[in-house]
Motif scaffolding. Sequence first.
Motif, PDB file in Angstrom:
ATOM      1  N   MET A   1       0.948  -1.163  -0.175  1.00  0.00           N
ATOM      2  CA  MET A   1       0.107   0.180  -0.105  1.00  0.00           C
ATOM      3  C   MET A   1       0.996   1.181  -0.035  1.00  0.00           C
ATOM      4  SD  MET A   1      -3.060   0.775   2.490  1.00  0.00           S
ATOM      5  CE  MET A   1      -3.664  -0.756   2.182  1.00  0.00           C
ATOM      6  N   LYS A   2       0.705   2.193  -0.936  1.00  0.00           N
ATOM      7  CA  LYS A   2       1.587   3.444  -0.952  1.00  0.00           C
ATOM      8  C   LYS A   2       1.209   4.400   0.107  1.00  0.00           C
ATOM      9  CE  LYS A   2       2.605   3.566  -5.860  1.00  0.00           C
ATOM     10  NZ  LYS A   2       2.785   4.627  -6.942  1.00  0.00           N
ATOM     11  N   ASP A   3       2.158   5.134   0.274  1.00  0.00           N
ATOM     12  CA  ASP A   3       1.821   6.179   1.380  1.00  0.00           C
ATOM     13  C   ASP A   3       1.094   7.223   0.802  1.00  0.00           C
ATOM     14  OD1 ASP A   3       2.326   8.454   2.714  1.00  0.00           O
ATOM     15  OD2 ASP A   3       4.446   8.080   3.421  1.00  0.00           O
ATOM     16  N   PRO A   4      -0.010   7.898   1.507  1.00  0.00           N
ATOM     17  CA  PRO A   4      -0.939   8.646   0.963  1.00  0.00           C
ATOM     18  C   PRO A   4      -0.413  10.025   1.004  1.00  0.00           C
ATOM     19  CG  PRO A   4      -1.612   7.988   3.271  1.00  0.00           C
ATOM     20  CD  PRO A   4      -0.215   7.182   2.771  1.00  0.00           C
ATOM     21  N   CYS A   5       0.681  10.448   1.182  1.00  0.00           N
ATOM     22  CA  CYS A   5       1.233  11.618   1.191  1.00  0.00           C
ATOM     23  C   CYS A   5       0.950  12.364  -0.057  1.00  0.00           C
ATOM     24  CB  CYS A   5       2.625  11.800   1.503  1.00  0.00           C
ATOM     25  SG  CYS A   5       3.541  13.454   1.663  1.00  0.00           S
ATOM     26  N   ILE A   6       0.457  13.652  -0.108  1.00  0.00           N
ATOM     27  CA  ILE A   6       0.556  14.302  -1.478  1.00  0.00           C
ATOM     28  C   ILE A   6       1.357  15.641  -1.604  1.00  0.00           C
ATOM     29  CG2 ILE A   6      -1.933  13.500  -2.000  1.00  0.00           C
ATOM     30  CD1 ILE A   6      -2.921  16.333  -1.087  1.00  0.00           C
ATOM     31  N   SER A   7       2.407  15.625  -0.805  1.00  0.00           N
ATOM     32  CA  SER A   7       3.300  16.695  -0.633  1.00  0.00           C
ATOM     33  C   SER A   7       2.711  17.932  -0.466  1.00  0.00           C
ATOM     34  CB  SER A   7       4.201  16.787  -1.612  1.00  0.00           C
ATOM     35  OG  SER A   7       5.009  15.611  -2.000  1.00  0.00           O
ATOM     36  N   LEU A   8       1.772  18.070   0.376  1.00  0.00           N
ATOM     37  CA  LEU A   8       1.162  19.232   0.717  1.00  0.00           C
ATOM     38  C   LEU A   8       0.833  19.300   2.495  1.00  0.00           C
ATOM     39  CD1 LEU A   8      -0.524  22.025   0.266  1.00  0.00           C
ATOM     40  CD2 LEU A   8      -2.731  20.440   0.458  1.00  0.00           C
ATOM     41  N   CYS A   9       2.160  19.426   2.987  1.00  0.00           N
ATOM     42  CA  CYS A   9       2.373  19.067   4.325  1.00  0.00           C
ATOM     43  C   CYS A   9       1.856  20.471   5.442  1.00  0.00           C
ATOM     44  CB  CYS A   9       3.731  18.515   4.785  1.00  0.00           C
ATOM     45  SG  CYS A   9       4.053  16.890   3.953  1.00  0.00           S
ATOM     46  N   LYS A  10       0.740  20.664   5.492  1.00  0.00           N
ATOM     47  CA  LYS A  10       0.448  21.928   6.468  1.00  0.00           C
ATOM     48  C   LYS A  10      -0.699  21.151   7.332  1.00  0.00           C
ATOM     49  CE  LYS A  10       0.763  25.241   2.729  1.00  0.00           C
ATOM     50  NZ  LYS A  10       0.012  26.487   2.003  1.00  0.00           N
ATOM     51  N   PHE A  11      -0.472  21.733   8.817  1.00  0.00           N
ATOM     52  CA  PHE A  11      -0.870  21.013   9.715  1.00  0.00           C
ATOM     53  C   PHE A  11      -2.025  21.955  10.701  1.00  0.00           C
ATOM     54  CE2 PHE A  11       2.679  18.317   9.144  1.00  0.00           C
ATOM     55  CZ  PHE A  11       1.984  17.147   9.228  1.00  0.00           C
ATOM     56  N   THR A  12      -3.107  21.426  10.868  1.00  0.00           N
ATOM     57  CA  THR A  12      -4.139  22.148  11.590  1.00  0.00           C
ATOM     58  C   THR A  12      -4.517  21.188  12.742  1.00  0.00           C
ATOM     59  OG1 THR A  12      -5.178  22.896   9.635  1.00  0.00           O
ATOM     60  CG2 THR A  12      -6.665  22.936  11.611  1.00  0.00           C
ATOM     61  N   ASP A  13      -4.179  21.678  13.955  1.00  0.00           N
ATOM     62  CA  ASP A  13      -4.563  20.733  15.236  1.00  0.00           C
ATOM     63  C   ASP A  13      -3.924  19.475  14.879  1.00  0.00           C
ATOM     64  OD1 ASP A  13      -5.963  22.766  16.418  1.00  0.00           O
ATOM     65  OD2 ASP A  13      -7.781  22.257  15.561  1.00  0.00           O
ATOM     66  N   ASP A  14      -2.638  19.296  14.601  1.00  0.00           N
ATOM     67  CA  ASP A  14      -1.906  17.982  14.463  1.00  0.00           C
ATOM     68  C   ASP A  14      -2.443  17.392  13.259  1.00  0.00           C
ATOM     69  OD1 ASP A  14       0.253  16.458  15.472  1.00  0.00           O
ATOM     70  OD2 ASP A  14      -1.086  15.042  16.346  1.00  0.00           O
ATOM     71  N   ILE A  15      -3.197  17.492  12.611  1.00  0.00           N
ATOM     72  CA  ILE A  15      -3.760  16.846  11.213  1.00  0.00           C
ATOM     73  C   ILE A  15      -3.256  17.561  10.138  1.00  0.00           C
ATOM     74  CG2 ILE A  15      -5.811  16.010  10.177  1.00  0.00           C
ATOM     75  CD1 ILE A  15      -5.404  14.729  12.898  1.00  0.00           C
ATOM     76  N   CYS A  16      -2.728  16.769   9.245  1.00  0.00           N
ATOM     77  CA  CYS A  16      -2.091  17.310   7.939  1.00  0.00           C
ATOM     78  C   CYS A  16      -3.369  17.550   7.023  1.00  0.00           C
ATOM     79  CB  CYS A  16      -1.136  16.188   7.090  1.00  0.00           C
ATOM     80  SG  CYS A  16      -0.780  16.736   5.547  1.00  0.00           S
ATOM     81  N   ILE A  17      -3.366  18.730   6.299  1.00  0.00           N
ATOM     82  CA  ILE A  17      -4.791  19.074   5.441  1.00  0.00           C
ATOM     83  C   ILE A  17      -4.455  18.445   4.368  1.00  0.00           C
ATOM     84  CG2 ILE A  17      -5.303  20.988   6.946  1.00  0.00           C
ATOM     85  CD1 ILE A  17      -4.260  22.745   4.346  1.00  0.00           C
ATOM     86  N   GLY A  18      -3.275  17.819   3.805  1.00  0.00           N
ATOM     87  CA  GLY A  18      -3.012  17.359   2.660  1.00  0.00           C
ATOM     88  C   GLY A  18      -3.574  15.746   2.547  1.00  0.00           C
ATOM     89  N   CYS A  19      -3.323  14.930   3.511  1.00  0.00           N
ATOM     90  CA  CYS A  19      -3.430  13.593   3.408  1.00  0.00           C
ATOM     91  C   CYS A  19      -4.674  13.301   4.885  1.00  0.00           C
ATOM     92  CB  CYS A  19      -2.484  12.570   3.612  1.00  0.00           C
ATOM     93  SG  CYS A  19      -1.458  12.878   5.378  1.00  0.00           S
ATOM     94  N   GLY A  20      -4.806  14.118   5.551  1.00  0.00           N
ATOM     95  CA  GLY A  20      -5.626  13.874   6.960  1.00  0.00           C
ATOM     96  C   GLY A  20      -5.009  13.004   8.025  1.00  0.00           C
ATOM     97  N   ARG A  21      -3.954  12.697   7.861  1.00  0.00           N
ATOM     98  CA  ARG A  21      -3.292  11.942   9.018  1.00  0.00           C
ATOM     99  C   ARG A  21      -2.694  12.867   9.989  1.00  0.00           C
ATOM    100  NH1 ARG A  21       1.100   8.350   6.060  1.00  0.00           N
ATOM    101  NH2 ARG A  21       1.379  10.434   5.120  1.00  0.00           N
ATOM    102  N   SER A  22      -2.631  12.263  11.248  1.00  0.00           N
ATOM    103  CA  SER A  22      -2.135  12.914  12.262  1.00  0.00           C
ATOM    104  C   SER A  22      -0.442  12.704  12.227  1.00  0.00           C
ATOM    105  CB  SER A  22      -2.166  12.505  13.666  1.00  0.00           C
ATOM    106  OG  SER A  22      -1.747  11.005  13.843  1.00  0.00           O
ATOM    107  N   LYS A  23       0.224  13.660  12.897  1.00  0.00           N
ATOM    108  CA  LYS A  23       1.753  13.406  12.960  1.00  0.00           C
ATOM    109  C   LYS A  23       2.286  12.200  13.323  1.00  0.00           C
ATOM    110  CE  LYS A  23       2.547  18.381  13.552  1.00  0.00           C
ATOM    111  NZ  LYS A  23       3.217  19.683  14.193  1.00  0.00           N
ATOM    112  N   ARG A  24       1.616  11.631  14.201  1.00  0.00           N
ATOM    113  CA  ARG A  24       1.884  10.207  14.778  1.00  0.00           C
ATOM    114  C   ARG A  24       1.692   9.098  13.725  1.00  0.00           C
ATOM    115  NH1 ARG A  24      -0.753   6.335  16.491  1.00  0.00           N
ATOM    116  NH2 ARG A  24      -2.566   7.333  16.651  1.00  0.00           N
TER     117      ARG A  24
END
Length: 60
Positions: A1-24
């Motif tokens: 399974m590929k990493d869902p990162c879309i290289s839009l790493c901006k965080f709102t309340d510890d959640i990436c607005i690009g992929c929706g994952r938390s930093k953890r």
Amino acid sequence: MKDPCISLCKFTDDICIGCGRSKREIKSWKKLDKDEKRAVLAEAALRLKTLKATGRRKKK
């Protein structure tokens, strides 16, 4: 399974607005098994809807 990162790493309340994952979740992605990754992706999709972020995927 590929990493869902879309290289839009901006965080709102510890959640990436690009992929929706938390930093953890981002840090532990490579160590997760397939079922855990599916669960993270499902949670991430819900978070993106809550944040009203598009979460667009990169074009292949």
